[in-house]
Scaffold this motif. Structure first.
Motif, PDB file in Angstrom:
ATOM      1  N   PRO A 189       1.144  -1.519   0.190  1.00  0.00           N
ATOM      2  CA  PRO A 189      -0.263   0.079   0.170  1.00  0.00           C
ATOM      3  C   PRO A 189       0.933   1.869  -0.288  1.00  0.00           C
ATOM      4  N   PRO A 190       0.406   2.262  -1.015  1.00  0.00           N
ATOM      5  CA  PRO A 190       1.276   3.619  -0.684  1.00  0.00           C
ATOM      6  C   PRO A 190       1.829   4.007   0.212  1.00  0.00           C
ATOM      7  N   SER A 191       0.782   3.939   1.709  1.00  0.00           N
ATOM      8  CA  SER A 191       1.229   4.724   2.893  1.00  0.00           C
ATOM      9  C   SER A 191       2.852   3.922   3.150  1.00  0.00           C
ATOM     10  N   GLN A 192       2.831   2.684   3.484  1.00  0.00           N
ATOM     11  CA  GLN A 192       3.437   1.797   3.581  1.00  0.00           C
ATOM     12  C   GLN A 192       4.928   1.966   2.993  1.00  0.00           C
ATOM     13  N   TYR A 193       5.405   3.117   1.770  1.00  0.00           N
ATOM     14  CA  TYR A 193       6.657   2.790   1.232  1.00  0.00           C
ATOM     15  C   TYR A 193       7.383   3.436   1.866  1.00  0.00           C
ATOM     16  N   THR A 194       7.250   3.849   2.866  1.00  0.00           N
ATOM     17  CA  THR A 194       8.062   4.855   3.646  1.00  0.00           C
ATOM     18  C   THR A 194       8.748   3.670   4.260  1.00  0.00           C
ATOM     19  N   LYS A 195       8.031   3.596   5.836  1.00  0.00           N
ATOM     20  CA  LYS A 195       7.885   2.690   6.446  1.00  0.00           C
ATOM     21  C   LYS A 195       9.149   0.934   5.842  1.00  0.00           C
ATOM     22  N   PHE A 196       8.536   1.006   4.848  1.00  0.00           N
ATOM     23  CA  PHE A 196       8.994  -0.177   4.088  1.00  0.00           C
ATOM     24  C   PHE A 196      10.047  -0.206   3.409  1.00  0.00           C
ATOM     25  N   ILE A 197      10.735   0.854   3.354  1.00  0.00           N
ATOM     26  CA  ILE A 197      12.070   1.822   2.824  1.00  0.00           C
ATOM     27  C   ILE A 197      13.540   1.307   4.093  1.00  0.00           C
ATOM     28  N   ARG A 198      12.919   2.163   5.016  1.00  0.00           N
ATOM     29  CA  ARG A 198      13.436   2.879   6.603  1.00  0.00           C
ATOM     30  C   ARG A 198      13.365   1.304   7.478  1.00  0.00           C
ATOM     31  N   GLN A 199      12.647  -0.024   7.033  1.00  0.00           N
ATOM     32  CA  GLN A 199      12.500  -0.922   7.533  1.00  0.00           C
ATOM     33  C   GLN A 199      13.930  -2.287   6.878  1.00  0.00           C
ATOM     34  N   LEU A 200      13.804  -1.594   5.661  1.00  0.00           N
ATOM     35  CA  LEU A 200      14.941  -2.209   4.879  1.00  0.00           C
ATOM     36  C   LEU A 200      16.828  -1.930   4.816  1.00  0.00           C
ATOM     37  N   LEU A 201      16.667  -0.272   4.788  1.00  0.00           N
ATOM     38  CA  LEU A 201      17.932  -0.031   5.383  1.00  0.00           C
ATOM     39  C   LEU A 201      18.547  -0.015   7.071  1.00  0.00           C
ATOM     40  N   ASP A 202      17.421  -0.640   8.092  1.00  0.00           N
ATOM     41  CA  ASP A 202      17.486  -0.844   9.119  1.00  0.00           C
ATOM     42  C   ASP A 202      18.661  -1.880   9.189  1.00  0.00           C
ATOM     43  N   VAL A 203      18.488  -3.505   8.273  1.00  0.00           N
ATOM     44  CA  VAL A 203      19.088  -4.496   8.248  1.00  0.00           C
ATOM     45  C   VAL A 203      20.226  -4.168   7.508  1.00  0.00           C
ATOM     46  N   ILE A 204      21.006  -2.639   6.918  1.00  0.00           N
ATOM     47  CA  ILE A 204      21.907  -3.351   5.782  1.00  0.00           C
ATOM     48  C   ILE A 204      22.895  -2.592   7.299  1.00  0.00           C
ATOM     49  N   PRO A 205      24.296  -3.467   7.117  1.00  0.00           N
ATOM     50  CA  PRO A 205      25.104  -2.681   7.933  1.00  0.00           C
ATOM     51  C   PRO A 205      25.873  -1.823   7.357  1.00  0.00           C
ATOM     52  N   LEU A 206      26.013  -0.595   7.892  1.00  0.00           N
ATOM     53  CA  LEU A 206      26.692   0.502   7.401  1.00  0.00           C
ATOM     54  C   LEU A 206      26.884   1.028   8.906  1.00  0.00           C
ATOM     55  N   ALA A 207      28.444   1.716   8.462  1.00  0.00           N
ATOM     56  CA  ALA A 207      28.770   2.427   9.789  1.00  0.00           C
ATOM     57  C   ALA A 207      29.387   3.943   9.081  1.00  0.00           C
ATOM     58  N   ALA A 208      29.300   4.626  10.412  1.00  0.00           N
ATOM     59  CA  ALA A 208      29.126   5.977  10.052  1.00  0.00           C
ATOM     60  C   ALA A 208      30.731   6.382  10.524  1.00  0.00           C
ATOM     61  N   ALA A 209      31.623   6.965  10.343  1.00  0.00           N
ATOM     62  CA  ALA A 209      32.895   7.452  10.505  1.00  0.00           C
ATOM     63  C   ALA A 209      32.763   8.525  12.078  1.00  0.00           C
ATOM     64  N   ALA A 210      31.550   9.709  12.177  1.00  0.00           N
ATOM     65  CA  ALA A 210      31.497  10.544  12.856  1.00  0.00           C
ATOM     66  C   ALA A 210      29.985  10.685  12.387  1.00  0.00           C
ATOM     67  N   GLU A 211      29.396  11.450  13.944  1.00  0.00           N
ATOM     68  CA  GLU A 211      28.113  11.817  13.762  1.00  0.00           C
ATOM     69  C   GLU A 211      27.756  13.159  12.469  1.00  0.00           C
ATOM     70  N   ASN A 212      26.429  12.696  11.780  1.00  0.00           N
ATOM     71  CA  ASN A 212      25.947  13.698  10.876  1.00  0.00           C
ATOM     72  C   ASN A 212      27.160  13.166  10.057  1.00  0.00           C
ATOM     73  N   GLU A 213      27.555  12.503   9.375  1.00  0.00           N
ATOM     74  CA  GLU A 213      28.311  11.622   8.433  1.00  0.00           C
ATOM     75  C   GLU A 213      27.207  11.021   7.880  1.00  0.00           C
ATOM     76  N   VAL A 214      27.821  10.370   6.539  1.00  0.00           N
ATOM     77  CA  VAL A 214      26.572   9.752   5.709  1.00  0.00           C
ATOM     78  C   VAL A 214      27.410   7.848   6.129  1.00  0.00           C
ATOM     79  N   ALA A 215      26.493   7.344   6.531  1.00  0.00           N
ATOM     80  CA  ALA A 215      26.382   6.083   6.612  1.00  0.00           C
ATOM     81  C   ALA A 215      27.350   5.509   5.621  1.00  0.00           C
ATOM     82  N   LEU A 216      28.644   4.570   5.893  1.00  0.00           N
ATOM     83  CA  LEU A 216      28.748   3.966   3.710  1.00  0.00           C
ATOM     84  C   LEU A 216      28.985   2.595   4.648  1.00  0.00           C
ATOM     85  N   PRO A 217      28.806   1.572   3.114  1.00  0.00           N
ATOM     86  CA  PRO A 217      29.396   0.340   3.513  1.00  0.00           C
ATOM     87  C   PRO A 217      30.636  -0.385   3.771  1.00  0.00           C
ATOM     88  N   GLY A 218      30.778  -0.989   4.493  1.00  0.00           N
ATOM     89  CA  GLY A 218      31.949  -1.397   4.738  1.00  0.00           C
ATOM     90  C   GLY A 218      32.381  -2.848   3.605  1.00  0.00           C
TER      91      GLY A 218
END
Length: 882
Positions: free
Chosen positions: A383-412
């Motif tokens: 459902p269109p109302s779930q698009y944003t939630k679905f994308i966030r859910q996917l992002l949460d399981v990706i192992p990304l690491a940010a070097a410092a605060e406010n920096e973009v979390a990058l894949p290792g």
């Protein structure tokens, strides 16, 4: 001297140097050597033919043809002469002459297997199917080999395919072919020899029965002893059985066979589709299995949704125990949910939430490049109302690491990069990026480029021919910038070019970067870099038809005539060689018994011959040649003659035109409402056909001008009528009417104001042709020809009305040409508020102006040839009066 095992023919020894010269491309020396040999041996026919080959290759076609005909008239039977003549006729694109050659040879040596087989293949090259059948049977009578018999059978099938009367095909050709094969089966001769695979003979029998719509008999053949020999392709027997079950609507067998094949390989997607189709067909028919007998010939049948759900769950359970992860069962579950939703009965069976299932699928396969294309098919379950939630859910399981605060979390690592890329692509597909404000989009572009440059670290060891792992980040950033450009942000398009050129420097083999650069440069009117980019794509074979439009659409219209000529040549070379190449494929298929492929090759050849792009390129190339070469009327006449142009002839197959363009060659992650649709394809084809008709009629009208220009006799004399000049003007007037009708259709089409997606089909030049006045100018010029002819017919007396009309036409044309010239003025590049803006329409206007001026000069030349004698006659009359 020691005795030799093989005594060489002295003629072979004499001819060897000529063959060597021809093989090495030294045609002049080959001709000289042939002349020397012919002085000593006048009757050495092969030397004459080899000389003719040398002449043909040095551009002396008429001399070569005359020599060849001298030898052919003698009806030679030696191998050397026959083979040399065959090579020559092929190079002349005259395969029909080869048939005459071997017809004569067969009459002289009626028991030669070699000459009979050469005659059969010669007929195959020109598609003489009836003669092929006769030649095949004649060959079989001389040498009763199995393949020759089946050549004749296949020729009957080809007669049925090419027959315009379908009734004749089903009542004569196919039944005869069927009886011929049955005779071999009954006499147990079908396996007699191993010249080619027995499987091909069974496939031929199956093909006949299928075309006769004897599906039950075809099924019996496949399921019987003959079917056991079907080994030419993987699962050939099963696939043919499945096809027949579907034709016969035997859904129980269809279902059971699909189920059995899925038990064998639970990753074969085509059988999941068949399994679901058959289950729901059985449900709709309220089919129930018999109480005591077997469910079907193929075994157990599933005829309820519960069974289908249980079967898919079992496949997933089995997959979890497998050493190799399989995607099929998980995608099958989503497909089943989609189908149940369509029938309005999903909730009863508790197959799970699609969002959760897609999330689990991503966790399992998200690091595979195919994950996005797999999930793309099923995003409409969310459902269109779930698009944003679905994308966030996917992002949460990706192992990304940010070097410092406010920096973009990058894949290792690469796996995490692939997972994140999949999420970014899904975000674009779900329309999340499209809903953003300008500032947000620019922020996303910066983030994507940061990720792209970081991802280059993982591809340091990649070869130049390999793509970088992070290339899609750069492409997605460019797509966002293109959105901004369409919204009126001019600076965005220049940033697109910068990013694409940067991407290309790291991935020199990335075709997507090159294709996008080609499209953007062309849209901006900068054609200079496009030729090199297209050449680096190294387009091969069919690609000249599928993606050639990207180049040919803009080369001429942006004033790059040399590049336009070259691009047209590349395409035409492919189309012209298609006829010859396809003939060779067909001959090889006959030789090796791959009969199923022969109709495919012929359909492929017909599709290319009816290609829209082929017709466009041929028309534009001839117009271009006339514009570049014909500077005065005499030269125009010569050019028209050399091209064999005739205003009466229209060789474009309008009813059969096929749009072979690949309009999805550029990757797109746009939602359905923004992506190219079937409606866009239809409208684009209609527009291209209308524009082709206008250009074709223009070419034919131009080619008709020289036929009117050089008539010394008065137009109304009997001699002129005999010469047919009056019929020529009738042709031109008829073409003018057709042009007017085509222009009207074009104007009505443009009233729809269709906007194709930015990565969709490029629009034609038709809108510019109408808006800048070129159309009115060119049409008026052709009408002027008609008026001048009428004046020439009637004479100066009693033609005041025509003279006045001609005078007004000249004045009007001068005004229109002046107006058209003024529309060519202006700056191609404009700097406004520190931003560059291009005006490619000025270039297109200039190209149309040059073309219109050329037509004006040709028309003026005709006017001059008619009006100058009138002027001199008037001057003579004045002198007499004095």
């Amino acid at each position: 001297m020691a005795a030799r095992g093989h005594v060489q023919d002295p003629n072979d020894r004499r001819l060897r140097p000529i063959y060597d010269y021809l093989d090495n491309g030294n045609n002049k020396m080959a001709i000289q050597q042939a002349d020397k040999l012919l002085k000593k041996h006048k009757d050495l026919h092969c030397a004459k033919v080899l000389k003719a080959i040398g002449l043909q290759r040095t551009g002396k076609q008429d001399e070569a043809y005359a020599l060849a005909q001298e030898v052919a008239a003698l009806e030679p039977t030696d191998d050397n002469s026959l083979q040399a003549l065959t090579i020559l006729y092929r190079e002349m694109h005259r395969p029909e002459l080869v048939t005459k050659l071997y017809e004569a040879a067969v009459k002289k040596v009626p028991n030669s297997e070699e000459y009979h087989s050469h005659l059969f293949m010669a007929y195959a090259r020109v598609g003489e199917y009836k003669k092929m059948q006769q030649a095949g049977m004649a060959l079989y009578k001389i040498v009763p080999k199995n393949p020759y018999y089946f050549w004749s059978v296949m020729s009957l099938i080809m007669q049925s395919i090419s027959a315009q009367d379908e009734n004749l095909s089903k009542t004569m050709f196919l039944p005869l072919a069927e009886r011929m094969v049955e005779k071999m089966v009954k006499e147990d001769k079908i396996e007699a020899e191993a010249e080619f695979n027995f499987s091909f003979k069974v496939e031929l029998y199956y093909m006949i029965l299928e075309r006769l719509e004897k599906y039950k008999e075809a099924l019996d053949v496949v399921r019987g002893k003959l079917g056991e020999k079907l080994t030419s392709e993987l699962q050939s027997r099963e696939n043919k059985c499945m096809a027949m079950y579907k034709k016969l609507h035997r859904w129980p067998e269809c279902n059971a066979l699909a189920r059995r094949l899925l038990l064998r390989n639970s990753d074969d997607w085509q059988f999941y589709i068949t399994y679901f189709d058959s289950v729901f067909q059985l449900i709709d028919e309220s089919w129930t299995p018999p109480a005591e007998e077997e469910h079907s010939l193929e075994g157990e049948v599933h005829c309820s949704i519960e069974q289908a759900v249980h079967f898919i769950e079992e496949r997933i359970t089995e997959e979890s125990k497998s050493s190799r992860p399989l995607r099929g069962p998980y995608l099958a579950k989503l497909e089943l949910i989609r189908r149940l939703r369509h029938r309005g009965c999903n909730d009863e069976y508790k197959l799970g939430d699609p969002e959760e299932l897609m999330f689990q699928y991503f966790k399992k396969f998200g690091d595979k490049p195919c994950c996005f294309t797999d999930l793309k098919v099923f995003v409409d379950l969310l459902p269109p109302s779930q698009y944003t939630k679905f994308i966030r859910q996917l992002l949460d399981v990706i192992p990304l690491a940010a070097a410092a605060e406010n920096e973009v979390a990058l894949p290792g690592d690469i796996k995490a990069l692939q997972q994140h890329l999949c999420v970014v692509q899904l975000s674009r597909l779900l329309g999340i990026y499209h809903a953003m404000e300008k500032k947000q989009k620019l922020a996303v572009v910066r983030e994507l480029m940061l990720r792209y440059r970081h991802g280059l670290e993982f591809g340091k060891s990649c070869l130049k021919t390999e793509l970088q792992f992070s290339d899609y980040y750069c492409l997605l950033a460019v797509h966002l910038l293109l959105d901004l450009w369409l919204e009126g942000e001019e600076a965005a398009v220049w940033q697109c070019l910068t990013l694409l050129e940067e991407g290309l420097s790291h991935s020199p083999s990335n075709a997507q970067f090159k294709l996008l650069l080609i499209r953007i440069y062309c849209r901006l009117g900068a054609f200079e870099p496009v030729s090199e980019l297209y050449s680096s794509l190294d387009a091969k074979h069919i690609q000249h038809d599928t993606i050639g439009y990207l180049l040919t659409r803009y080369a001429g219209s942006l004033g790059h005539y040399a590049a336009a000529s070259q691009s047209c040549n590349f395409a035409l070379r492919f189309f012209h060689s298609n006829q010859k190449d396809t003939s060779e494929y067909i001959i090889q298929a006959y030789k090796y018994g791959a009969f199923e492929k022969i109709p495919e090759f012929i359909a492929f050849r017909n599709r290319l011959n009816s290609s829209l792009h082929f017709a466009q390129v041929r028309t534009e190339r001839m117009l271009l040649d006339l514009l570049l070469e014909a500077n005065i009327s005499i030269s125009l006449e010569e050019s028209v003659k050399s091209m064999s142009l005739s205003p009466e002839e229209d060789d474009i197959p309008w009813k059969d035109l096929r749009d072979n363009r690949d309009l999805t060659v550029l990757f797109s992650w746009d939602p359905k409402d923004r992506d190219i649709s079937e409606e866009h394809r239809k409208l684009s084809l209609e527009e291209e056909t209308l524009w082709l008709r206008i250009r074709s009629l223009t070419l034919r009208l131009v080619s008709g001008l020289p036929t009117l220009g050089h008539t010394i006799q008065p137009k109304n004399s009997e001699k002129t009528a005999e010469n047919g000049v009056s019929s020529k003007i009738d042709t031109i007037r008829a073409l003018l009417q057709q042009l007017e009708a085509a222009v009207d259709s074009g104007k009505k089409f443009l009233e729809q104001k269709i906007q194709y997606p930015v990565l969709g089909p490029p629009p034609t030049r038709m809108a510019g042709f109408f808006s800048n006045g070129s159309c009115q100018c060119q049409t008026s010029l052709f009408y002027l020809v008609s008026d001048i002819y009428e004046l020439d017919t009637n004479g100066l007396e009693d033609s005041a009305e025509i003279q006045e009309r001609i005078g007004n036409s000249f004045k009007s044309l001068v005004e229109r040409l002046t107006d058209l010239f003024n529309k060519c003025k202006g700056d191609l590049i404009e700097v406004r508020d520190g931003t560059l803006k291009t005006h490619p329409n000025l270039l297109e206007n200039l190209v149309f102006f040059v073309e219109t001026i050329s037509i004006a000069l040709w028309v003026s030349s005709y006017c001059d040839s008619v009006l100058r004698p009138f002027k001199s006659n008037l001057q003579k009359k004045k002198k007499k009066k004095k």
